[in-house]
Scaffold this motif. Structure first.
Motif, PDB file in Angstrom:
ATOM      1  N   ARG A 119      -0.354  -2.542  11.325  1.00 15.90           N
ATOM      2  CA  ARG A 119      -1.280  -1.440  11.155  1.00 15.90           C
ATOM      3  C   ARG A 119      -0.474  -0.635  10.326  1.00 15.90           C
ATOM      4  O   ARG A 119       0.746  -0.266  10.393  1.00 15.90           O
ATOM      5  N   PHE A 120      -1.142   0.321   9.468  1.00 18.84           N
ATOM      6  CA  PHE A 120      -0.297   1.544   8.807  1.00 18.84           C
ATOM      7  C   PHE A 120      -1.076   2.749   9.432  1.00 18.84           C
ATOM      8  O   PHE A 120      -2.209   2.959   9.450  1.00 18.84           O
ATOM      9  N   ASP A 121      -0.146   3.489  10.329  1.00 17.12           N
ATOM     10  CA  ASP A 121      -0.567   4.737  10.741  1.00 17.12           C
ATOM     11  C   ASP A 121       0.236   5.861  10.013  1.00 17.12           C
ATOM     12  O   ASP A 121       1.542   5.633   9.252  1.00 17.12           O
ATOM     13  N   VAL A 122      -0.328   7.283  10.188  1.00 15.15           N
ATOM     14  CA  VAL A 122      -0.036   8.247   9.265  1.00 15.15           C
ATOM     15  C   VAL A 122       0.341   9.304  10.473  1.00 15.15           C
ATOM     16  O   VAL A 122      -0.761   9.341  11.374  1.00 15.15           O
ATOM     17  N   ILE A 123       1.516   9.936  10.641  1.00 12.91           N
ATOM     18  CA  ILE A 123       1.660  11.227  11.392  1.00 12.91           C
ATOM     19  C   ILE A 123       1.781  12.446  10.595  1.00 12.91           C
ATOM     20  O   ILE A 123       2.748  12.530   9.723  1.00 12.91           O
ATOM     21  N   GLU A 124       0.989  13.408  10.890  1.00 17.99           N
ATOM     22  CA  GLU A 124       1.066  14.749  10.204  1.00 17.99           C
ATOM     23  C   GLU A 124       1.633  15.749  11.286  1.00 17.99           C
ATOM     24  O   GLU A 124       1.290  15.832  12.118  1.00 17.99           O
ATOM     25  N   THR A 153      -4.058  17.796   3.582  1.00 25.30           N
ATOM     26  CA  THR A 153      -3.905  16.984   4.867  1.00 25.30           C
ATOM     27  C   THR A 153      -2.800  16.101   4.709  1.00 25.30           C
ATOM     28  O   THR A 153      -2.647  15.649   3.191  1.00 25.30           O
ATOM     29  N   ALA A 154      -2.353  15.297   5.392  1.00 21.41           N
ATOM     30  CA  ALA A 154      -1.438  14.122   5.339  1.00 21.41           C
ATOM     31  C   ALA A 154      -2.010  13.105   4.482  1.00 21.41           C
ATOM     32  O   ALA A 154      -1.527  12.606   3.742  1.00 21.41           O
ATOM     33  N   LEU A 155      -3.297  12.617   4.966  1.00 22.01           N
ATOM     34  CA  LEU A 155      -4.017  11.739   4.254  1.00 22.01           C
ATOM     35  C   LEU A 155      -4.233  12.021   2.637  1.00 22.01           C
ATOM     36  O   LEU A 155      -4.148  11.023   1.792  1.00 22.01           O
ATOM     37  N   GLU A 156      -4.515  13.104   2.305  1.00 21.91           N
ATOM     38  CA  GLU A 156      -4.835  13.750   1.080  1.00 21.91           C
ATOM     39  C   GLU A 156      -3.330  13.541   0.308  1.00 21.91           C
ATOM     40  O   GLU A 156      -3.518  13.408  -0.953  1.00 21.91           O
ATOM     41  N   SER A 157      -2.310  13.557   0.956  1.00 22.48           N
ATOM     42  CA  SER A 157      -1.305  13.846   0.218  1.00 22.48           C
ATOM     43  C   SER A 157      -0.396  12.457  -0.183  1.00 22.48           C
ATOM     44  O   SER A 157       0.294  12.153  -0.964  1.00 22.48           O
ATOM     45  N   ILE A 158      -1.016  11.437   0.600  1.00 23.42           N
ATOM     46  CA  ILE A 158      -0.692  10.031   0.126  1.00 23.42           C
ATOM     47  C   ILE A 158      -1.518   9.314  -0.838  1.00 23.42           C
ATOM     48  O   ILE A 158      -2.734   9.053  -0.577  1.00 23.42           O
ATOM     49  N   THR A 159      -0.813   9.157  -2.030  1.00 26.09           N
ATOM     50  CA  THR A 159      -1.701   8.518  -3.212  1.00 26.09           C
ATOM     51  C   THR A 159      -2.050   7.106  -2.981  1.00 26.09           C
ATOM     52  O   THR A 159      -1.066   6.446  -2.166  1.00 26.09           O
ATOM     53  N   TYR A 160      -2.593   6.448  -3.720  1.00 22.46           N
ATOM     54  CA  TYR A 160      -2.648   5.124  -3.745  1.00 22.46           C
ATOM     55  C   TYR A 160      -1.276   4.215  -3.995  1.00 22.46           C
ATOM     56  O   TYR A 160      -0.929   3.131  -3.523  1.00 22.46           O
ATOM     57  N   ARG A 161      -0.716   5.026  -4.894  1.00 23.48           N
ATOM     58  CA  ARG A 161       0.448   4.395  -5.486  1.00 23.48           C
ATOM     59  C   ARG A 161       1.576   4.466  -4.041  1.00 23.48           C
ATOM     60  O   ARG A 161       2.319   3.475  -4.155  1.00 23.48           O
ATOM     61  N   LYS A 162       1.471   5.544  -3.501  1.00 26.31           N
ATOM     62  CA  LYS A 162       2.421   5.770  -2.336  1.00 26.31           C
ATOM     63  C   LYS A 162       1.792   4.588  -1.194  1.00 26.31           C
ATOM     64  O   LYS A 162       2.836   3.918  -0.811  1.00 26.31           O
ATOM     65  N   MET A 163       0.673   4.420  -0.901  1.00 23.77           N
ATOM     66  CA  MET A 163       0.027   3.216  -0.075  1.00 23.77           C
ATOM     67  C   MET A 163       0.756   1.834  -0.575  1.00 23.77           C
ATOM     68  O   MET A 163       1.033   1.152   0.374  1.00 23.77           O
ATOM     69  N   HIS A 164       0.518   1.814  -1.762  1.00 22.89           N
ATOM     70  CA  HIS A 164       0.896   0.540  -2.211  1.00 22.89           C
ATOM     71  C   HIS A 164       2.386   0.101  -2.100  1.00 22.89           C
ATOM     72  O   HIS A 164       2.845  -0.905  -1.842  1.00 22.89           O
ATOM     73  N   LYS A 165       3.239   1.203  -2.265  1.00 22.52           N
ATOM     74  CA  LYS A 165       4.787   1.108  -1.996  1.00 22.52           C
ATOM     75  C   LYS A 165       4.799   0.843  -0.734  1.00 22.52           C
ATOM     76  O   LYS A 165       5.664   0.133  -0.334  1.00 22.52           O
ATOM     77  N   ILE A 166       4.375   1.607   0.313  1.00 20.85           N
ATOM     78  CA  ILE A 166       4.646   1.340   1.658  1.00 20.85           C
ATOM     79  C   ILE A 166       4.150  -0.254   1.962  1.00 20.85           C
ATOM     80  O   ILE A 166       4.749  -0.672   2.849  1.00 20.85           O
ATOM     81  N   TYR A 167       2.843  -0.599   1.473  1.00 20.77           N
ATOM     82  CA  TYR A 167       2.392  -2.060   1.888  1.00 20.77           C
ATOM     83  C   TYR A 167       3.439  -3.018   1.271  1.00 20.77           C
ATOM     84  O   TYR A 167       3.749  -3.847   2.062  1.00 20.77           O
TER      85      TYR A 167
END
Length: 121
Positions: free
Chosen positions: A96-101, A64-78
């Motif tokens: 807010r941080f949204d994800v679209i799959e 899934t989209a959320l499974e593919s976003i690692t903590y490192r990627k989340m931190h980079k987006i942040y």
């Protein structure tokens, strides 16, 4: 293979953009990038400024989209969002941080899933 992934990503982002506009989001910016990273879509949803990560996948055997976003990627987006907030002086806004799959199948059909408030750091 790389060009297929790139074109799939561009197509997914285009579909995601159309989707959020239909859902009433107000587009602010697409593909914002700086030295830290990139944010696919920045849009307003009511009182929220949303930083949206788009994940496009092809086929059935994918995470899934959320499974593919690692903590490192989340931190980079942040960090990229933090830079954007400072650059645009958006100190009074709520974020807010949204994800679209966007899932494509073998018949060239697609399914779009919006995950609001997908992650926090």
């Amino acid at each position: 293979m790389k060009s297929f992934k790139k074109s799939l990503g561009y197509h997914g982002e285009s579909l995601a953009l159309d989707y959020i506009i239909q859902k009433g989001y107000e587009l602010i910016e697409t593909n914002f990038s700086c030295g830290i990273g990139e944010i696919d879509i920045i849009a307003k949803d009511g009182d929220y400024v949303c930083f949206i990560e788009v994940k496009s996948r092809y086929g059935d055997n994918v995470c899934t989209a959320l499974e593919s976003i690692t903590y490192r990627k989340m931190h980079k987006i942040y960090l990229t969002a933090e830079f954007y907030i400072q650059k645009k002086k958006l100190y009074k806004d709520t974020f807010r941080f949204d994800v679209i799959e966007v899932l494509f199948n073998h018949n060239n059909l697609h399914k779009i899933t919006l995950i609001k408030d997908a992650f926090r750091l």
